[in-house]
Design a protein around this motif. Structure first.
Motif: not given
Length: 198
Positions: A165-174
């Motif tokens: 879910l991190i890869i799918q939903r979190v912005p790249n800079y985060e």
């Protein structure tokens, strides 16, 4: 976290072992829904955490600011996660971290006094919460140990596997701040990860 539909708050509470309907009703009466729009703070460093919450919908980032001014992300919370600085909440002392919504987020919130009431009067919930807390703490310690020995590439690959879910939903800079690299290095890490996966 799995990409499957997360359990609802109702389902989570009902699945607590040995809990009665009366106890479930009391728990529901002590929680209330609070909605946050994207890019709003749930808690800040230096503030005392007056409530803790269960994520019904959304994504929240937990981080601290290092002495060099850079953001260091501890973890992300999605549906079926609990948010709030637990040390600050339980001991009513200033928090050392920030909690920021990365999406519009709905929480089931409980105040410290209501939480104490449930912990003192509903033993099944107390056992459930302590087990959840212990599991989360052990996982955090395990990840911290891995972070010390892994390269940025290895951490990115582990994140893709354990927390898609991190890869799918979190912005790249985060994601970059979570892995501990500069945002401009993320594309290179991704390309390396794709090669490793082949």
């Amino acid at each position: 976290m799995s990409t499957q539909e997360p359990p609802s708050f109702e389902k989570t509470i009902r699945e607590i072992p040995n809990i009665s309907q009366e106890e479930i009703d009391i728990i529901h009466s002590k929680f209330h829904i609070k909605r946050y729009t994207k890019n709003n703070f749930i808690g800040r460093e230096g503030e005392t955490c007056r409530s803790t919450g269960y994520v019904m919908k959304g994504c929240v980032s937990n981080y601290r600011i290092l002495q060099n001014g850079k953001k260091s992300i501890n973890h992300f919370a999605f549906e079926d996660w609990w948010v709030g600085d637990l040390d600050s909440f339980l001991n009513q002392k200033p928090s050392q971290t920030y909690w920021l919504t990365l999406e519009d987020t709905d929480l089931r919130i409980i105040t410290k006094s209501d939480f104490d009431f449930i912990m003192q009067n509903i033993p099944p919930f107390e056992r459930f919460f302590l087990k959840k807390t212990q599991t989360a703490f052990l996982k955090e310690m395990e990840n911290a140990d891995k972070d010390k020995s892994e390269s940025a590439l290895e951490k990115y690959i582990r994140t893709m596997k354990d927390y898609p879910l991190i890869i799918q939903r979190v912005p790249n800079y985060e994601i970059a701040a979570y892995i501990g690299i500069a945002p401009e290095s993320l594309s290179r890490i991704r390309k390396q990860a794709m090669k490793e996966a082949k």
